[in-house]
Design an enzyme around this catalytic site. Structure first.
Site, short mmCIF file in Angstrom:
data_model
loop_
_atom_site.label_atom_id
_atom_site.label_comp_id
_atom_site.label_asym_id
_atom_site.label_seq_id
_atom_site.Cartn_x
_atom_site.Cartn_y
_atom_site.Cartn_z
N CYS A 126 5.36 5.49 -0.66
CA CYS A 126 5.90 6.48 -1.60
C CYS A 126 4.84 7.06 -2.52
O CYS A 126 3.73 6.57 -2.62
CB CYS A 126 7.02 5.92 -2.48
SG CYS A 126 8.30 5.07 -1.58
N GLY A 138 5.01 10.11 1.83
CA GLY A 138 6.43 9.93 2.09
C GLY A 138 7.08 11.22 2.48
O GLY A 138 6.98 12.22 1.76
N ASN A 196 6.95 3.29 -6.98
CA ASN A 196 6.20 3.08 -5.75
C ASN A 196 5.81 1.61 -5.72
O ASN A 196 5.16 1.14 -6.64
CB ASN A 196 4.94 3.97 -5.75
CG ASN A 196 3.99 3.65 -4.60
OD1 ASN A 196 2.78 3.82 -4.73
ND2 ASN A 196 4.51 3.17 -3.49
N GLY A 197 6.21 0.92 -4.67
CA GLY A 197 5.87 -0.49 -4.57
C GLY A 197 7.01 -1.28 -3.98
O GLY A 197 7.86 -0.74 -3.27
N CYS A 212 -4.82 -2.54 -3.62
CA CYS A 212 -4.58 -2.57 -2.17
C CYS A 212 -5.74 -1.92 -1.41
O CYS A 212 -5.97 -0.72 -1.50
CB CYS A 212 -3.29 -1.79 -1.89
SG CYS A 212 -3.05 -1.37 -0.16
N TYR A 239 -6.36 3.75 5.13
CA TYR A 239 -5.47 4.71 5.78
C TYR A 239 -4.67 5.59 4.83
O TYR A 239 -4.54 6.79 5.04
CB TYR A 239 -4.48 3.97 6.69
CG TYR A 239 -3.35 4.83 7.20
CD1 TYR A 239 -3.59 5.76 8.19
CD2 TYR A 239 -2.08 4.74 6.65
CE1 TYR A 239 -2.56 6.59 8.64
CE2 TYR A 239 -1.04 5.56 7.10
CZ TYR A 239 -1.29 6.48 8.09
OH TYR A 239 -0.30 7.28 8.53
N ASP A 279 -10.80 5.31 15.17
CA ASP A 279 -9.56 5.43 14.38
C ASP A 279 -9.62 4.42 13.25
O ASP A 279 -10.48 3.55 13.22
CB ASP A 279 -8.32 5.23 15.26
CG ASP A 279 -7.07 5.88 14.63
OD1 ASP A 279 -7.19 6.48 13.54
OD2 ASP A 279 -5.99 5.77 15.23
N CYS A 306 -6.48 -6.79 -2.87
CA CYS A 306 -5.53 -7.39 -1.97
C CYS A 306 -5.96 -6.96 -0.57
O CYS A 306 -6.19 -5.78 -0.31
CB CYS A 306 -4.10 -6.92 -2.23
SG CYS A 306 -2.97 -7.62 -1.00
P1 AMP Z 1 -0.04 1.67 15.90
O1 AMP Z 1 0.29 2.60 16.96
O2 AMP Z 1 1.18 0.91 15.45
O3 AMP Z 1 -1.18 0.73 16.21
O4 AMP Z 1 -0.43 2.52 14.62
C1 AMP Z 1 -1.75 2.76 14.27
C2 AMP Z 1 -1.87 4.15 13.75
O5 AMP Z 1 -0.94 4.39 12.70
C3 AMP Z 1 -3.26 4.38 13.21
O6 AMP Z 1 -3.77 5.51 13.87
C4 AMP Z 1 -3.08 4.66 11.74
O7 AMP Z 1 -3.73 5.88 11.42
C5 AMP Z 1 -1.60 4.77 11.50
N1 AMP Z 1 -1.14 3.82 10.47
C6 AMP Z 1 -1.71 2.71 10.03
N2 AMP Z 1 -0.98 2.10 9.08
C7 AMP Z 1 0.11 2.86 8.91
C8 AMP Z 1 1.27 2.77 8.04
N3 AMP Z 1 1.42 1.79 7.18
N4 AMP Z 1 2.20 3.74 8.16
C9 AMP Z 1 2.06 4.75 9.04
N5 AMP Z 1 1.00 4.87 9.86
C10 AMP Z 1 0.03 3.96 9.81
FE1 SF4 Z 2 -2.38 -3.33 0.78
FE2 SF4 Z 2 -2.25 -5.95 0.41
FE3 SF4 Z 2 -0.23 -4.63 1.48
FE4 SF4 Z 2 -2.46 -4.94 2.88
S1 SF4 Z 2 -1.07 -6.57 2.22
S2 SF4 Z 2 -1.28 -3.07 2.70
S3 SF4 Z 2 -3.98 -4.79 1.30
S4 SF4 Z 2 -1.01 -4.41 -0.59
#
Ligand code: AMP
Ligand code: SF4
Length: 467
Positions: A8, A34, A108-109, A252, A258, A361, A450
């Site tokens: 968010c 979001g 957000n959180g 974080c 990302y 990536d 984190c």
């Molecule tokens: P996956 O296909 O599940 O391995 O997703 C990896 C891809 O999703 C990567 O190319 C990232 O850029 C993107 N990505 C990584 N973390 C997130 C997230 N929390 N929410 C949405 N997209 C993500």
């Molecule tokens: Fe960020 Fe910690 Fe959550 Fe990983 S576990 S996404 S570092 S807040």
């Protein structure tokens, strides 16, 4: 029960002409945080008006709606969520009337003790309207016997554990709080009003400041509360700062990997520079021969530039992204996921055919995106594909506000490097080490982050759980 506070974006505007319009543009700039729903609450000093709906910011709001959200103070929220109910009740800001008047709140959180608190509130007779853990906070504030909202917020937050960047709007004031770990980002900026007075903005990312011409001042500190008042009494507005919890910063690290926009300053540092350095470190850690370095757009672009610069291997935009992809209207089966990738990304066959390519990536979560990308690159004739990831393997879920799947769905948590490589179909696979990632960030301000999704070590007092 699915809680709805993943990722968010939040924004708060105080003492500015057309505050809701500024919130709108800020939310627009933070659309990447979001896309499910968007909402704005505004106060004119007498009453708070709220409008929220499902969809992108530009779809939710128009001139007529914004004209109804009048006043010099406003807060806004973009909701991220890809599954489950689509209820408007589950979008934010949440608005309520309570003993001291009116309040709106955006979060957000993720609260890690949300279930416990909700159950005890229900035992005491509370009625909930949403699945939001944020609604707990409204109830705790309403129940508090303190005479001032600032004390009620403080009281309520002593009962909450978890990650939060919060903006509260009362009829005349705005309150902003960041959890003591500083898990989610929140920055403070200054707005120069046309009449020479000063307004303020707080936002999840500083890219919001750039769009509305605000100047970055600093981050809201972990455990800090800022109180804004004076907009409706024509006094100078000077944010009042209180350290309401002792700071134990653990921001974080995944924001840098990302989540944040590359043009944002997050936790005091520009995201693009850090991502580029991740590519440099990746090249230092893993040197191989190849014809070109290709980013997965847009998530791998900065790291690929860094990798190319450090390795001397030419950078090429070998995959083109279609930015106009909205929703696909097919059931989420495996074949639909393939279509989704193809709608969004198309390789340039003339460039990559017969070549050894390094593809970069930012992360592997389930592994499905990488698998699909490798497949389309192979179909386009690439001879060898070496996949480089500019972060460590994601091995643990996030309980602090980033939407990651259960551990059982995290491919790197359950498979060896060789098994992952085999599954995604790359000729080789390399990750940046955690040390390399932290070296890339090289923060004077933050020595600790984190990084639980990469090392499984959660913040002790918060535990690794989501109620
Ligand atoms: P996956 O296909 O599940 O391995 O997703 C990896 C891809 O999703 C990567 O190319 C990232 O850029 C993107 N990505 C990584 N973390 C997130 C997230 N929390 N929410 C949405 N997209 C993500
Ligand atoms: Fe960020 Fe910690 Fe959550 Fe990983 S576990 S996404 S570092 S807040």
């Amino acid at each position: 029960m699915k809680e709805w506070n993943e990722e968010c974006a939040v924004v708060g505007i105080y003492n500015a002409h057309n505050a809701s319009v500024l919130s709108y543009y800020s939310l627009f700039s933070m659309q990447h945080r979001g896309q499910e729903a968007s909402g704005i609450s505004a106060s004119n000093g007498q009453k708070i008006s709220t409008y929220k709906n499902n969809g992108l910011v530009t779809k939710v709001f128009n001139k007529t709606i914004l004209e109804k959200l009048q006043g010099k103070s406003s807060i806004g929220h973009n909701r991220y969520s890809t599954a489950g109910e689509d209820s408007i009740n589950d979008s934010q800001p949440i608005f309520a009337k309570y003993g001291l008047g009116e309040i709106a709140l955006a979060h957000n959180g993720n609260f890690t003790n949300a279930k416990e608190i909700r159950e005890s509130l229900i035992q005491e007779g509370a009625i909930f309207q949403s699945h939001l853990d944020t609604e707990n906070l409204i109830h705790l504030i309403a129940k508090s016997h303190r005479n001032h909202l600032v004390d009620r917020i403080k009281d309520a937050l002593t009962k909450i554990r978890g990650a939060y960047a919060l903006v509260f709007l009362s009829r005349t004031k705005m309150f902003v709080v960041r959890d003591q770990y500083g898990l989610r980002p929140l920055s403070l900026g200054k707005i120069k009003n046309p009449d020479g007075s000063t307004g303020y903005i707080v936002a999840s990312e500083s890219c919001a400041f750039d769009l509305i011409g605000a100047d970055y001042i600093r981050d809201v500190l972990p455990g800090e509360m800022l109180v804004f008042e004076g907009a409706y009494t024509n006094n100078d507005v000077v944010p009042q700062s209180m350290q309401i919890f002792p700071p134990t910063p653990n921001p974080c690290i995944f924001e840098y990997v990302y989540f944040a926009r590359p043009d944002s300053k997050v936790f005091g540092k520009n995201v693009y520079e850090i991502r580029k350095q991740m590519g440099v470190e990746l090249a230092k850690e893993h040197k191989i021969q190849a014809d070109m370095v290709i980013p997965v757009p847009d998530s791998g672009v900065a790291a690929a530039l860094g990798y190319s610069r450090e390795s001397g291997i030419p950078f090429e935009l070998g995959i083109i992204r279609n930015h106009y992809v909205g929703r696909t209207f097919i059931e989420p089966t495996q074949s639909m996921r393939e279509l989704k990738v193809k709608l969004k990304l198309n390789p340039i066959a003339e460039l990559i055919s017969g070549k050894d390519i390094i593809v970069i990536d930012d992360s592997i979560v389930r592994g499905t995106t990488s698998k699909q990308i490798i497949k389309i690159l192979k179909q386009a004739g690439a001879k060898k594909i070496h996949l480089f990831i500019s972060s460590p393997p994601t091995i643990s879920p996030c309980f602090y506000g980033v939407d990651t799947p259960d551990k059982s769905d995290l491919i790197c948590a359950n498979h060896s490097l060789e098994e992952v490589r085999d599954f995604i179909g790359a000729d080789s696979l390399f990750f940046l080490s955690l040390e390399g990632l932290k070296k890339s960030i090289n923060s004077e301000e933050n020595k600790r982050f984190c990084q639980a999704c990469f090392d499984g070590h959660y913040i002790e007092e918060l535990t690794g759980r989501k109620d």
